[in-house]
Design an enzyme around this catalytic site. Structure first.
Site, PDB file in Angstrom:
ATOM      1  N   ARG A  54       1.137  -1.220  -0.522  1.00 40.73           N
ATOM      2  CA  ARG A  54      -0.292   0.048   0.019  1.00 40.73           C
ATOM      3  C   ARG A  54       0.635   1.192   0.096  1.00 40.73           C
ATOM      4  O   ARG A  54       2.089   1.782   0.256  1.00 40.73           O
ATOM      5  CB  ARG A  54      -1.012   0.202   1.010  1.00 40.73           C
ATOM      6  CG  ARG A  54      -1.702  -1.380   1.070  1.00 40.73           C
ATOM      7  CD  ARG A  54      -2.716  -0.681   2.818  1.00 40.73           C
ATOM      8  NE  ARG A  54      -2.119  -0.836   3.900  1.00 40.73           N
ATOM      9  CZ  ARG A  54      -1.590   0.435   4.536  1.00 40.73           C
ATOM     10  NH1 ARG A  54      -2.097   1.535   4.310  1.00 40.73           N
ATOM     11  NH2 ARG A  54      -0.848  -0.326   5.434  1.00 40.73           N
ATOM     12  N   LYS A 195      -7.970  -2.392   0.519  1.00 42.71           N
ATOM     13  CA  LYS A 195      -8.390  -2.009   1.785  1.00 42.71           C
ATOM     14  C   LYS A 195      -9.448  -1.038   2.068  1.00 42.71           C
ATOM     15  O   LYS A 195      -9.470  -0.201   2.688  1.00 42.71           O
ATOM     16  CB  LYS A 195      -7.108  -1.995   2.384  1.00 42.71           C
ATOM     17  CG  LYS A 195      -5.982  -2.809   2.591  1.00 42.71           C
ATOM     18  CD  LYS A 195      -6.300  -2.867   4.050  1.00 42.71           C
ATOM     19  CE  LYS A 195      -5.611  -3.709   4.763  1.00 42.71           C
ATOM     20  NZ  LYS A 195      -6.158  -5.030   5.716  1.00 42.71           N
ATOM     21  N   HIS A 214     -10.038  -4.673  12.335  1.00 42.33           N
ATOM     22  CA  HIS A 214      -9.407  -4.984  11.300  1.00 42.33           C
ATOM     23  C   HIS A 214      -8.417  -6.105  12.414  1.00 42.33           C
ATOM     24  O   HIS A 214      -7.222  -6.208  13.463  1.00 42.33           O
ATOM     25  CB  HIS A 214      -7.991  -4.203  11.355  1.00 42.33           C
ATOM     26  CG  HIS A 214      -7.100  -4.676  10.647  1.00 42.33           C
ATOM     27  ND1 HIS A 214      -6.094  -4.629  10.400  1.00 42.33           N
ATOM     28  CD2 HIS A 214      -6.519  -5.226   9.115  1.00 42.33           C
ATOM     29  CE1 HIS A 214      -4.446  -4.436  10.233  1.00 42.33           C
ATOM     30  NE2 HIS A 214      -5.779  -5.732   9.127  1.00 42.33           N
ATOM     31  N   SER A 232       0.109  -6.096   9.934  1.00 43.39           N
ATOM     32  CA  SER A 232       1.160  -6.931   8.850  1.00 43.39           C
ATOM     33  C   SER A 232       1.983  -7.986   9.927  1.00 43.39           C
ATOM     34  O   SER A 232       2.746  -6.911  10.143  1.00 43.39           O
ATOM     35  CB  SER A 232       1.062  -6.408   7.437  1.00 43.39           C
ATOM     36  OG  SER A 232       2.074  -6.874   6.595  1.00 43.39           O
ATOM     37  N   LYS A 236      -2.057 -12.705  11.933  1.00 41.00           N
ATOM     38  CA  LYS A 236      -3.294 -12.638  12.040  1.00 41.00           C
ATOM     39  C   LYS A 236      -4.099 -13.936  11.508  1.00 41.00           C
ATOM     40  O   LYS A 236      -4.412 -14.922  11.384  1.00 41.00           O
ATOM     41  CB  LYS A 236      -4.582 -11.694  11.479  1.00 41.00           C
ATOM     42  CG  LYS A 236      -4.092 -10.076  12.346  1.00 41.00           C
ATOM     43  CD  LYS A 236      -4.952  -8.909  11.945  1.00 41.00           C
ATOM     44  CE  LYS A 236      -4.802  -9.154  10.475  1.00 41.00           C
ATOM     45  NZ  LYS A 236      -3.746  -8.195   9.872  1.00 41.00           N
ATOM     46  N   THR A 237      -3.395 -14.015  10.155  1.00 35.12           N
ATOM     47  CA  THR A 237      -3.843 -14.990   9.389  1.00 35.12           C
ATOM     48  C   THR A 237      -3.135 -16.298  10.008  1.00 35.12           C
ATOM     49  O   THR A 237      -4.285 -17.250   9.627  1.00 35.12           O
ATOM     50  CB  THR A 237      -3.128 -14.544   7.816  1.00 35.12           C
ATOM     51  OG1 THR A 237      -3.823 -13.283   7.651  1.00 35.12           O
ATOM     52  CG2 THR A 237      -3.629 -16.058   6.755  1.00 35.12           C
ATOM     53  N   ASP A 251      -8.792 -10.998   8.317  1.00 37.80           N
ATOM     54  CA  ASP A 251      -8.667 -10.085   8.293  1.00 37.80           C
ATOM     55  C   ASP A 251      -9.484  -8.792   8.572  1.00 37.80           C
ATOM     56  O   ASP A 251      -8.723  -8.285   9.003  1.00 37.80           O
ATOM     57  CB  ASP A 251      -7.642  -9.152   6.465  1.00 37.80           C
ATOM     58  CG  ASP A 251      -6.950  -7.997   6.524  1.00 37.80           C
ATOM     59  OD1 ASP A 251      -6.185  -7.673   7.573  1.00 37.80           O
ATOM     60  OD2 ASP A 251      -7.020  -7.065   6.153  1.00 37.80           O
ATOM     61  N   ARG A 316       2.032 -11.999  -1.354  1.00 36.24           N
ATOM     62  CA  ARG A 316       0.406 -12.089  -0.643  1.00 36.24           C
ATOM     63  C   ARG A 316       0.107 -13.410  -1.915  1.00 36.24           C
ATOM     64  O   ARG A 316       0.598 -13.085  -3.257  1.00 36.24           O
ATOM     65  CB  ARG A 316       0.275 -11.101  -0.783  1.00 36.24           C
ATOM     66  CG  ARG A 316       0.625 -10.047   0.354  1.00 36.24           C
ATOM     67  CD  ARG A 316      -0.380 -10.375   1.113  1.00 36.24           C
ATOM     68  NE  ARG A 316       0.200  -9.016   2.073  1.00 36.24           N
ATOM     69  CZ  ARG A 316      -0.433  -8.804   2.775  1.00 36.24           C
ATOM     70  NH1 ARG A 316      -1.248  -9.304   3.373  1.00 36.24           N
ATOM     71  NH2 ARG A 316      -0.331  -7.681   4.117  1.00 36.24           N
TER      72      ARG A 316
END
Length: 526
Positions: A54, A195, A214, A232, A236-237, A251, A316
């Protein structure tokens, strides 16, 4: 400009427009157009060029009277309606004869709070990405929306001219709440579309009493829901993709009176250093229909090198949540029993697991701490503390206090337990210590969700004022107290005090919070 983007586009457009093409056809067209390569796993590998993540300095909100007093301008850049209008028409002219790809679907698995979205793409692989990431009408059983709640117009091949267009570079991501339009150009990084929709929901839902978050979410066999907040690289994932539990989403979620619901229909997993041993579910999800961004691969053998950071550390994989066995689709669940705040502390001083009081939960939620690592960005030569309010400040149009107050009310109403999990380093900072093993982290997460940490004995950390368990099932007791893992106790104390001071400095941004919350951080006076 007209209020209907779809109308404006069709008035000027002379090329072919594809609407909701099936996934195999989008893969075919991506390959035919030279947008990517098919890999040995069946996934489509693409490159995003200059922008491999981003671009927060290129994101804007159109400043209009209806939103001016609500937007957290300290966190968001403004652009005038006039500048936006000029750029909008330039983008329409640029797309005039292009072959375009349109997705009509939804963001939000709770039908009551679902946002119809229309995403218009210049590239077939971008349209494949959004079809995999958002909710498709044929999968939900919901009718194709006749009108879009918001439209995304994505033209990566169009480059802005900063002196003419009022942007900071050739790239731009502009949100216009009144026109219900997101304008993206100059960047091929697909995450900007994902996003941007998240930012829209972060504006709309809290004003309806729904907390937008988030975080990832999963559910156990007895229906118990857990949320995983984190920036990031904090896990989380990885941690929510648990073979023993059912994935709700990886997410972005909302929490309303019915429980939690996923905003998306897919996952966007970091895959740097991905291995089958550590993350089998994500590994197996990299197959036909999955989009791989910037993963190094052999063009002859079509083999993938997940360990290479030659292009970027931010590689990703985008795939539908249905690629994760036992996932819940559309992603809805009950009220969370457990919340886990994830941080990757590169200073090596935070305990690997602590229990948070309600006031501490607000303090660490507003702090949103993790750390950048040396070498991941140009000019970063040592670990740097990063504080991102609510674990997602780049995506917050409103003041973080709005989201914090909603979380506080919901935790109190549903008696949700909250833990802070450090997935970072121990025994020293990054470069000296070792990263806490994901196996131990999984054991701590499992114990927290199962209630196994509710009855154990705790001790108070001497610097951070946190309740640290003396024991945790499946985890060696000696790693639970970080100060004992350093060979030099004085060096640990110095590093801990340094980080504590950073917390105090950052929390000064929330001077209006109740005194009990302000005092819930590291011990005052340190």
């Amino acid at each position: 400009m007209a209020t209907s983007v779809w109308y404006d586009l069709r008035q000027k457009h002379t090329g072919i427009i594809h609407i909701n093409l099936p996934i195999p056809r989008l893969v075919e067209l991506s390959l035919q157009h030279g947008e990517g390569h098919l890999t040995e796993s069946g996934a489509l590998r693409v490159s995003t060029g200059k922008y491999t993540g981003r671009s927060p300095n290129d994101k804007f909100i159109v400043d209009t009277p209806s939103v001016h007093d609500e937007i957290w301008w300290g966190n968001n850049q403004s652009v005038s309606e006039e500048a936006f209008g000029r750029l909008y028409h330039k983008v329409l002219d640029y797309l005039g004869d292009k072959e375009l790809f349109v997705f009509n679907g939804f963001a939000g698995a709770d039908r009551q709070h679902s946002l119809p979205v229309r995403i218009i793409n210049e590239l077939a692989w971008h349209n494949l990405f959004v079809q995999q990431l958002f909710l498709r009408p044929e999968d939900t059983g919901w009718p194709v929306p006749e009108e879009a709640g918001f439209t995304v117009l994505c033209a990566p091949g169009f480059q802005a001219v900063p002196d003419e267009d009022g942007t900071n570079s050739e790239a731009f991501v502009i949100l216009h709440f009144e026109q219900k339009l997101i304008l993206i150009g100059g960047t091929y990084y697909a995450g900007e579309m994902k996003k941007s929709i998240f930012s829209i929901l972060n504006y709309l839902l809290p004003r309806q009493g729904t907390l937008s978050m988030h975080c990832s979410a999963n559910q156990g066999s007895r229906g118990d829901v857990a949320l995983f907040f984190g920036l990031s690289g904090t896990g989380k994932t990885s941690l929510s993709a648990d073979p023993e539990r059912f994935l709700i989403g990886d997410d972005e979620h909302g929490w309303n009176d019915n429980g939690v619901f996923n905003f998306e229909g897919g996952c966007y997993a970091k895959c740097i250093h991905l291995t089958y041993k550590n993350e089998p579910q994500i590994w197996d999800a990299i197959k036909f229909g999955t989009v791989l961004e910037n993963v190094v691969f052999d063009e002859q053998k079509r083999s993938l090198d997940f360990n290479s950071e030659e292009i970027t550390e931010n590689t990703r994989a985008a795939y539908p949540v249905s690629y994760i066995p036992g996932s819940i689709y559309p992603g809805t669940g009950g009220h969370p029993e457990t919340i886990l705040f994830l941080t990757a502390d590169a200073f090596g001083v935070l305990p690997p697991v602590v229990r948070l009081s309600p006031d501490q939960a607000m303090y660490y939620f507003l702090s949103g701490y993790t750390s950048k690592l040396a070498g991941t960005e140009r000019g970063v030569t040592e670990p740097q503390a990063t504080f991102s309010a609510c674990f997602g400040s780049p995506f917050l149009p409103l003041s973080p206090v709005v989201y914090a107050n909603l979380l506080k009310d919901k935790i109190a109403a549903h008696k949700t337990r909250v833990f802070l999990i450090n997935t970072g380093w121990q025994g020293g900072p990054y470069g000296i210590g070792k990263r806490i093993s994901i196996q131990h982290t999984r054991q701590m997460v499992s114990a927290a969700m199962a209630g196994a940490l509710d009855q154990v004995c705790y001790t108070t950390h001497p610097v951070f004022n946190l309740s640290v368990p003396l024991t945790c099932p499946g985890v060696p007791a000696d790693i639970l107290q970080p100060q004992t893992t350093w060979s030099d106790p004085k060096a640990y104390e110095i590093a801990a005090l340094k980080l504590a001071a950073m917390f105090h400095k950052n929390f000064a941004n929330f001077a209006g919070m109740p005194a009990t919350i302000s005092a819930a951080g590291p011990f005052p006076g340190l």
